[in-house]
Design an enzyme around this catalytic site. Structure first.
Site, PDB file in Angstrom:
ATOM      1  CB  SER A 105      -0.952   0.005   1.199  1.00  0.00           C
ATOM      2  OG  SER A 105      -1.925  -1.003   1.062  1.00  0.00           O
ATOM      3  CG  HIS A 128      -2.152   1.529   8.323  1.00  0.00           C
ATOM      4  ND1 HIS A 128      -2.383   0.337   7.678  1.00  0.00           N
ATOM      5  CD2 HIS A 128      -1.567   1.205   9.504  1.00  0.00           C
ATOM      6  CE1 HIS A 128      -1.973  -0.669   8.434  1.00  0.00           C
ATOM      7  NE2 HIS A 128      -1.484  -0.163   9.555  1.00  0.00           N
ATOM      8  CB  THR A 182      -3.939   3.896   1.732  1.00  0.00           C
ATOM      9  OG1 THR A 182      -3.516   2.593   1.320  1.00  0.00           O
ATOM     10  CG2 THR A 182      -4.746   4.527   0.618  1.00  0.00           C
ATOM     11  CD  GLU A 227      -6.938   2.801   3.171  1.00  0.00           C
ATOM     12  OE1 GLU A 227      -6.169   1.870   2.839  1.00  0.00           O
ATOM     13  OE2 GLU A 227      -6.787   3.471   4.216  1.00  0.00           O
ATOM     14  CG  ASP A 235      -4.683  -5.081   2.568  1.00  0.00           C
ATOM     15  OD1 ASP A 235      -4.297  -5.704   1.573  1.00  0.00           O
ATOM     16  OD2 ASP A 235      -3.967  -4.903   3.590  1.00  0.00           O
ATOM     17  CG  ASP A 250      -4.108  -0.342  -2.214  1.00  0.00           C
ATOM     18  OD1 ASP A 250      -4.973  -1.242  -2.273  1.00  0.00           O
ATOM     19  OD2 ASP A 250      -3.494  -0.067  -1.156  1.00  0.00           O
ATOM     20  CG  HIS A 251      -2.532  -3.987  -3.038  1.00  0.00           C
ATOM     21  ND1 HIS A 251      -3.118  -4.952  -2.240  1.00  0.00           N
ATOM     22  CD2 HIS A 251      -2.142  -2.998  -2.184  1.00  0.00           C
ATOM     23  CE1 HIS A 251      -3.075  -4.569  -0.978  1.00  0.00           C
ATOM     24  NE2 HIS A 251      -2.501  -3.387  -0.907  1.00  0.00           N
TER      25      HIS A 251
END
Length: 516
Positions: free
Chosen positions: A143, A195, A197, A342, A347, A392-393
């Site tokens: 991230s 965190h 992000t 976010e 995640d 983001d992934h």
């Protein structure tokens, strides 16, 4: 200061096809040619196409979410895939270095890349790092690196936030650029505020784990909105204050209340009042009363009709409430704003291979998108607002039931023990791969058919929707993955066109600088 694709040294392999036209352009209201004054980036952290579909199936809304359909004014969303690879540190021989290697030992860095011609030749190609002894992160980003790409348009190696791989160059973020242009900016998350992000909106650090330094940089910035978790409600050791800048910083937050237009809030009532438009300050720092996430880590609550069967925590706001409060603060700037919102614990539940709570977190994210879209259509318009919804992934390697057959056990873990979870994951030397299968729809309110291949991030494409002014610029950067479209394109009317994650910054920067 446009960072072009060439500047990022993005390695482009042979691809199935290229295209500069998205299928939805047939609708004249789809492509907005005006430049927006408001830019909203919403990130469901760690969510790929299969995870997105799993939640949409559970909600009975596959292809029908508010951001997946034409809006009442005729504005239709554009839909793409997103590639999100990072840089790998390499030694003098050009070989990848293991995760955690001292950067002083690196001779350079190379892009991981995403190549649809090789992705589909072997099931494990998007998560090959799971099966290497080095743990080198050679097949997926994190991230920090992904957030950096999204919000600065620059590639970096895993763990770094808006710093180059060598820790010698600081990148300018979209929030910094917005404030330089006279706009307001903010960052909102459902997990700890420092965190990776939310930090990537504004902070610069060689390690995403330097939480206290990151939060202090965020606090010292001119961000108008800083919202997330990380709250401490009982006496704590110094290390437990790290997400909110250390003990001294944390205890000083309340002292800022009412000074210079700054408001510090932490109660549900305060967040709700802000969302309702009451007593809007010039700047808000909101730390919800949770040490880590709003809901993902909850325990010992009564049974309820939720995907996990447990009632929700009622002493924290949901992401929709936080988002509306942030928008109410930011819209006070007549010049416009940028905000990143976010859903961070999607995640976390991917890492945990916990599908019911993964779906809960994505539902919370979807409700936040609903709230944002309602705000745009009530207080603004698609002619002056650009909304980008993406991830983001991917995390967890989610696939449809029957994608592989385990040598031991069924398609999913028998229980939540580490041994059962590990047994259910894909092991190429032991398990039999059958076919690439999307998650299967079992009906509204039912957990779809699924399997978890991994407990880590993967290199799979993730979805992206763009709505409003400036969205058409994504069409300038597309490539095509036809196999991905075959798997996931039906409900989303997606033709396989995808862009690299740095393009998100390119599009936002062009919008911000009012480029036609």
């Amino acid at each position: 200061m446009m960072h072009t694709l060439l500047r990022t040294t993005l390695v482009t392999s042979v691809i199935f096809a290229t295209s500069c036209v998205n299928h939805t352009e047939s609708d004249p209201k789809t492509t907005k040619t005006a430049t927006p004054k408001n830019i909203i980036l919403m990130i469901s952290d760690g969510n790929g196409f299969n995870g997105w579909l799993a939640t949409d199936y559970y909600q009975g809304l596959a292809g029908k979410q508010t951001y997946q359909v034409t809006r009442p004014d005729g504005t239709a969303p554009l839909v793409f895939g997103l590639a999100h690879n990072a840089l790998n540190l390499i030694d003098a021989q050009g070989l990848p270095l293991p995760k955690g290697t001292d950067v002083a030992k690196a001779a350079g860095a190379v892009t991981q890349g995403y190549d649809p011609t090789t992705r589909w030749t072997r099931f494990e190609n998007a998560m090959i790092n799971d099966y290497t002894a080095s743990g080198s992160y050679t097949s997926y980003t994190d991230s920090a690196a992904a957030g950096t790409a999204l919000m600065s348009g620059r590639k970096t190696s895993v763990g770094r936030i808006n710093m180059d791989w060598s820790n010698s160059e600081r990148f300018e973020t979209i929030a910094q650029l917005a404030m330089k242009e006279g706009l307001s900016a903010g960052t909102v998350t459902s997990v700890m505020i420092s965190h990776a992000t939310p930090a990537a909106a504004i902070a610069h650090n060689s390690s995403r784990n330097n939480y206290a330094d990151i939060f202090n940089e965020m606090l010292a910035s001119e961000l108008s909105v800083i919202m997330g978790a990380g709250h401490l409600t009982a006496p704590a050791e110094e290390k437990e204050y790290k997400y909110v800048g250390g003990e001294q910083t944390y205890k000083s937050l309340g002292n800022k209340n009412g000074r210079d237009g700054v408001s510090y809030i932490d109660s549900v009532a305060d967040f709700k009042a802000l969302a309702q438009g009451n007593n809007i300050p010039q700047r808000v720092i909101g730390i919800a009363q949770s040490g880590s996430t709003l809901q993902a880590g909850r325990a010992a609550l009564p049974d309820d009709n939720t995907p996990s069967g447990m009632a929700y925590n009622t002493n924290v706001p949901d992401l929709a409430t936080m988002s509306l409060g942030a928008l109410n603060v930011l819209e006070q700037d007549p010049d416009g704003f940028f905000v990143m919102i976010e859903g961070g614990a999607v995640d976390w539940m991917g890492h945990a291979n916990n599908m019911p709570r993964f779906i809960e977190e994505q539902i919370d994210f979807n409700k936040a998108v609903d709230a944002v879209i309602h705000w745009v259509e009530t207080h603004s318009s698609w002619d002056e607002t650009l909304l980008i919804i993406t991830s983001d992934h991917e995390c967890g390697g989610i696939w449809g039931e029957g994608t592989w057959t385990n040598s031991v056990g069924g398609f999913v873990a028998e229980d939540r023990s580490k041994a059962s979870l590990e047994t259910a994951r894909f092991h190429p030397e032991e398990d039999k791969f059958n076919a690439f299968l999307a998650v299967q729809n079992r009906g509204k309110g039912k957990i779809p058919g699924y399997q978890w291949a991994s407990r880590n991030h993967t290199n799979e494409l993730v979805p992206l929707w763009a709505i409003g002014a400036g969205s058409q610029r994504f069409n300038e950067f597309t490539r095509t993955d036809l196999k991905a479209a075959e798997l996931w394109g039906e409900h989303y009317k997606w033709d396989g066109n995808y862009v690299d994650n740095i393009v998100v910054f390119e599009v936002m920067e062009a919008a911000l600088l009012r480029k036609p």
